[in-house]
Motif scaffolding. Structure first.
Motif, PDB file in Angstrom:
ATOM      1  N   LEU A  44       0.469   1.872  -2.242  1.00  0.00           N
ATOM      2  CA  LEU A  44       0.808   0.375  -2.583  1.00  0.00           C
ATOM      3  C   LEU A  44       1.762  -0.428  -1.842  1.00  0.00           C
ATOM      4  CD1 LEU A  44      -0.163  -1.239  -5.237  1.00  0.00           C
ATOM      5  CD2 LEU A  44       1.773  -0.336  -6.261  1.00  0.00           C
ATOM      6  N   THR A  45       1.525  -1.622  -1.741  1.00  0.00           N
ATOM      7  CA  THR A  45       2.495  -2.490  -1.295  1.00  0.00           C
ATOM      8  C   THR A  45       3.722  -2.724  -2.223  1.00  0.00           C
ATOM      9  OG1 THR A  45       1.709  -4.771  -1.713  1.00  0.00           O
ATOM     10  CG2 THR A  45       0.624  -3.806   0.290  1.00  0.00           C
ATOM     11  N   ALA A  46       4.860  -2.902  -1.577  1.00  0.00           N
ATOM     12  CA  ALA A  46       5.957  -3.353  -2.399  1.00  0.00           C
ATOM     13  C   ALA A  46       6.959  -4.065  -1.483  1.00  0.00           C
ATOM     14  CB  ALA A  46       6.791  -2.392  -2.866  1.00  0.00           C
ATOM     15  N   ASP A  67       2.856  -7.108   5.723  1.00  0.00           N
ATOM     16  CA  ASP A  67       3.475  -8.468   5.911  1.00  0.00           C
ATOM     17  C   ASP A  67       2.496  -9.469   5.188  1.00  0.00           C
ATOM     18  OD1 ASP A  67       0.694  -8.047   7.154  1.00  0.00           O
ATOM     19  OD2 ASP A  67       1.169  -8.952   9.136  1.00  0.00           O
ATOM     20  N   SER A  68       1.670  -8.996   4.214  1.00  0.00           N
ATOM     21  CA  SER A  68       1.082  -9.504   3.022  1.00  0.00           C
ATOM     22  C   SER A  68       1.991 -10.222   2.306  1.00  0.00           C
ATOM     23  CB  SER A  68       0.082  -8.999   2.242  1.00  0.00           C
ATOM     24  OG  SER A  68       1.102  -7.807   1.884  1.00  0.00           O
ATOM     25  N   LEU A  69       3.412  -9.918   2.452  1.00  0.00           N
ATOM     26  CA  LEU A  69       4.345 -10.541   1.877  1.00  0.00           C
ATOM     27  C   LEU A  69       4.474 -12.250   2.152  1.00  0.00           C
ATOM     28  CD1 LEU A  69       7.070 -11.112   3.822  1.00  0.00           C
ATOM     29  CD2 LEU A  69       7.381  -8.677   3.590  1.00  0.00           C
ATOM     30  N   GLY A 229      -8.325   3.300   2.464  1.00  0.00           N
ATOM     31  CA  GLY A 229      -9.134   2.196   2.567  1.00  0.00           C
ATOM     32  C   GLY A 229      -8.512   1.111   1.571  1.00  0.00           C
ATOM     33  N   ILE A 230      -9.151  -0.047   1.909  1.00  0.00           N
ATOM     34  CA  ILE A 230      -9.024  -1.262   1.001  1.00  0.00           C
ATOM     35  C   ILE A 230     -10.124  -2.112   1.204  1.00  0.00           C
ATOM     36  CG2 ILE A 230      -7.258  -2.388   2.946  1.00  0.00           C
ATOM     37  CD1 ILE A 230      -6.245  -3.998   0.546  1.00  0.00           C
ATOM     38  N   GLY A 231     -10.853  -2.053   0.096  1.00  0.00           N
ATOM     39  CA  GLY A 231     -12.208  -2.710   0.130  1.00  0.00           C
ATOM     40  C   GLY A 231     -13.095  -1.837   0.961  1.00  0.00           C
TER      41      GLY A 231
END
Ligand code: KIV
Length: 292
Positions: A44-46, A67-69, A229-231
């Motif tokens: 998970l991202t955090a 870097d979705s941050l 995986g993601i999607g």
């Protein structure tokens, strides 16, 4: 590292580790073992201390300081504007939060756009910044030329997670956030890149928005590199989601492959625990959900 807020201060206390003293820190050998045993890896991202500690307590095994941050924390429209200094700051915050609760999660620091593209040496300098901020592994996007960079880093003792499929740092070249690896030629290229990255020493590979059948096939073929995986369907060795998405807080359109785990959960920690259970039990994702 400094600790600016004492435990028990009015500014919020971090949760205790869920089973104090029982869980061992997640390591590369442990992740390899999980891959071999078919025990799904939960990522998970955090981006900050508190959410990282909550995710850890909920049983999340790998925390990606993505870097979705740039999009969820900074309000940017893509990840292209995220700098290495920003990634260092957030990585250090996450690691500090985990240290405070004796967390066990494996931390992956995302190398931002432009921080590894110039040369292998530049990549090593950038990876050093994130490793010294406390990351256990760095992630970089793309296939082809990146294999040489991965090899250079791995040879120098830096574990690397690769990232293929939809690579958000190249969204402008890809023409948008769309499924990748569709059609025979695109699938063959993606497969070749994945094998090159495994041969270069990448221990993990994020597959983003890739047809489920393709990512399942790659997961069977890659025995030294765990697919996350993601999607990308249910057939990967593990799953990752952007934390804000799975908590149902999103400024834009929610990607089709996301599930809002806050629905029916009384707390963030329980939503994260539900995500962990759903991935471990093979209940998330469901291939039919995204249909590619
Ligand atoms: O930056 C990020 O959060 C990522 C995930 C979407 C895999 O790369």
């Amino acid at each position: 590292m400094t600790q600016s807020t004492a435990p028990g201060s009015p500014y919020g206390t971090l949760p205790p580790a869920s089973v104090p003293g029982k869980r061992k820190p997640v390591s590369l050998p442990r992740l390899r073992e999980m891959q071999a045993q078919g025990d799904k890896i939960v990522m998970l991202t955090a981006y900050d201390a508190t959410f990282a500690a909550v995710a850890d307590a909920a049983g999340v095994e790998c925390i990606l300081v993505g870097d979705s941050l740039g999009m969820v924390c900074q309000g940017l429209t893509s990840t292209v504007g995220v700098t290495l200094e920003t990634m260092r700051y957030h990585t250090e915050s996450v690691v500090r939060g985990l240290h405070r609760v004796q967390g066990t999660a494996w931390v992956i620091g995302d190398l931002p756009f432009g921080s590894y593209h110039e040369s292998r040496e530049q990549a090593l300098r950038s990876a050093t910044v994130l490793m010294q901020a406390g990351a256990h592994m760095v992630k970089l996007e793309g296939g082809g030329w990146t294999a040489e960079v991965v090899h250079f880093l791995v040879e120098r003792g830096i574990p690397v997670c690769a990232h293929l499929g939809l690579t958000p740092q190249t969204v402008h070249a890809l023409g948008g956030y769309r499924v990748q690896g569709k059609g025979d030629e695109a699938a063959a290229t993606l497969k070749r890149h994945a094998h090159e990255l495994q041969d270069a020493g990448a221990a993990m590979l994020v597959l983003e928005m890739v047809p489920a059948a393709l990512s399942a096939e790659l997961t069977r073929e890659l025995d030294r590199c765990a697919t996350i995986g993601i999607g990308a369907g249910a057939g990967t060795a593990g799953q990752v989601l952007v934390m804000h998405d799975m908590l149902g807080v999103n400024l834009g359109k929610m990607p089709r492959f996301v599930r809002n785990f806050m629905e029916g959960a009384p707390s963030v920690r329980e939503a994260m625990a539900a995500y962990v259970q759903a991935v471990k039990g093979g209940h998330f994702p469901v291939d039919a959900q995204h249909g590619w």
